[in-house]
Design a protein around this motif. Structure first.
Motif, PDB file in Angstrom:
ATOM      1  N   GLU A   3       2.327   9.979  -6.317  1.00  0.00           N
ATOM      2  CA  GLU A   3       2.896   8.660  -6.598  1.00  0.00           C
ATOM      3  C   GLU A   3       1.799   7.613  -6.832  1.00  0.00           C
ATOM      4  O   GLU A   3       1.910   6.775  -7.720  1.00  0.00           O
ATOM      5  CB  GLU A   3       3.789   8.245  -5.428  1.00  0.00           C
ATOM      6  N   ILE A   4       0.737   7.661  -6.062  1.00  0.00           N
ATOM      7  CA  ILE A   4      -0.333   6.674  -6.185  1.00  0.00           C
ATOM      8  C   ILE A   4      -1.111   6.901  -7.474  1.00  0.00           C
ATOM      9  O   ILE A   4      -1.430   5.943  -8.192  1.00  0.00           O
ATOM     10  CB  ILE A   4      -1.239   6.701  -4.941  1.00  0.00           C
ATOM     11  N   MET A  94      -2.096  -6.238  -7.403  1.00  0.00           N
ATOM     12  CA  MET A  94      -0.864  -6.546  -6.685  1.00  0.00           C
ATOM     13  C   MET A  94      -0.161  -5.229  -6.373  1.00  0.00           C
ATOM     14  O   MET A  94       0.059  -4.410  -7.252  1.00  0.00           O
ATOM     15  CB  MET A  94       0.043  -7.438  -7.531  1.00  0.00           C
ATOM     16  N   LEU A  95       0.170  -5.044  -5.098  1.00  0.00           N
ATOM     17  CA  LEU A  95       0.827  -3.823  -4.646  1.00  0.00           C
ATOM     18  C   LEU A  95       2.264  -4.144  -4.266  1.00  0.00           C
ATOM     19  O   LEU A  95       2.524  -5.069  -3.504  1.00  0.00           O
ATOM     20  CB  LEU A  95       0.081  -3.262  -3.432  1.00  0.00           C
ATOM     21  N   HIS A  96       3.195  -3.380  -4.820  1.00  0.00           N
ATOM     22  CA  HIS A  96       4.614  -3.477  -4.476  1.00  0.00           C
ATOM     23  C   HIS A  96       5.002  -2.107  -3.935  1.00  0.00           C
ATOM     24  O   HIS A  96       4.811  -1.104  -4.620  1.00  0.00           O
ATOM     25  CB  HIS A  96       5.479  -3.778  -5.702  1.00  0.00           C
ATOM     26  N   ILE A 118       7.134  -4.383   0.754  1.00  0.00           N
ATOM     27  CA  ILE A 118       5.992  -5.303   0.797  1.00  0.00           C
ATOM     28  C   ILE A 118       5.481  -5.554  -0.613  1.00  0.00           C
ATOM     29  O   ILE A 118       5.350  -4.631  -1.411  1.00  0.00           O
ATOM     30  CB  ILE A 118       4.860  -4.722   1.660  1.00  0.00           C
ATOM     31  N   THR A 119       5.180  -6.809  -0.887  1.00  0.00           N
ATOM     32  CA  THR A 119       4.431  -7.194  -2.074  1.00  0.00           C
ATOM     33  C   THR A 119       3.209  -7.937  -1.563  1.00  0.00           C
ATOM     34  O   THR A 119       3.334  -8.964  -0.895  1.00  0.00           O
ATOM     35  CB  THR A 119       5.264  -8.105  -2.991  1.00  0.00           C
ATOM     36  N   LEU A 178       1.985  -0.685  -8.970  1.00  0.00           N
ATOM     37  CA  LEU A 178       0.753  -1.465  -8.966  1.00  0.00           C
ATOM     38  C   LEU A 178       0.707  -2.356 -10.198  1.00  0.00           C
ATOM     39  O   LEU A 178       1.098  -1.930 -11.270  1.00  0.00           O
ATOM     40  CB  LEU A 178      -0.472  -0.542  -8.998  1.00  0.00           C
ATOM     41  N   GLU A 179       0.233  -3.571 -10.016  1.00  0.00           N
ATOM     42  CA  GLU A 179      -0.027  -4.466 -11.142  1.00  0.00           C
ATOM     43  C   GLU A 179      -1.494  -4.787 -11.112  1.00  0.00           C
ATOM     44  O   GLU A 179      -2.008  -5.315 -10.122  1.00  0.00           O
ATOM     45  CB  GLU A 179       0.740  -5.778 -10.982  1.00  0.00           C
TER      46      GLU A 179
END
Length: 180
Positions: A3-4, A94-96, A118-119, A178-179
């Motif tokens: 997934e990562i 940015m992690l969502h 979490i964002t 991920l952004e």
């Protein structure tokens, strides 16, 4: 691919990779200057097989399809991927995510796992560790630990302003994006 890894790859692309087999083969063929013979040698099949795939007369076996997809992913937008990676390592991402976190902390508090969505803006050092782990062939669990450590420091502990003894474990990753 975990997934990562998929999240990092999605964030690195500005355009989606070709979806159809002929489109993927045409993309790979450009790298071999139109030589189906050289492409066939690279894929480990006959030249005639590559020609049939290009015309849509036959479909590759699953192993060959995975090889074609892996080659396209590796060669798709290399300059964009390098630029995005440099930017992420410099200024973060940015992690969502939605996951279940386990905790261990000071006496008197609960350590029951809790689901959270979490964002959080993650700094460049977390991106550097994630990319280094991916390049070294780290497992999904090792990459999840890097994210858990980053979230522990920057989300739960608020960069050292609270929850000093708190340790965080990522138990179950439901989804992640991920952004960069």
């Amino acid at each position: 691919m975990g997934e990562i890894d998929e999240g990092l790859e999605r964030a690195e692309r500005t355009r989606p990779i070709p979806q159809s087999l002929p489109a993927r083969l045409r993309f790979l063929l450009k790298g071999f200057k139109g030589s189906t013979k050289r492409l066939a040698a690279d894929l480990g099949v006959s030249q005639r097989t590559v020609q049939r795939w290009l015309k849509g007369q036959s479909v590759p076996k699953p192993a060959a399809a995975r090889t074609i997809e892996a080659r396209v992913r590796a060669k798709w937008q290399p300059r964009v991927r390098r630029r995005v990676r440099r930017e992420a390592e410099r200024s973060g991402f940015m992690l969502h995510l939605s996951a279940t976190f386990g905790y261990s902390s000071a006496a008197g508090s609960t350590d029951d796992p809790r689901p959270r969505t979490i964002t959080q803006r993650m700094p460049g050092d977390v991106a550097q560790r994630l990319y280094a782990a991916r390049d070294a062939g780290a497992t999904q669990a090792q990459q999840e630990q890097i994210l858990a450590d980053g979230l522990r420091d920057h989300y739960f502990r608020d960069n050292g302003h609270r929850a000093t003894g708190l340790d965080v474990e990522l138990n179950d990753l439901a989804w992640m994006d991920l952004e960069l």
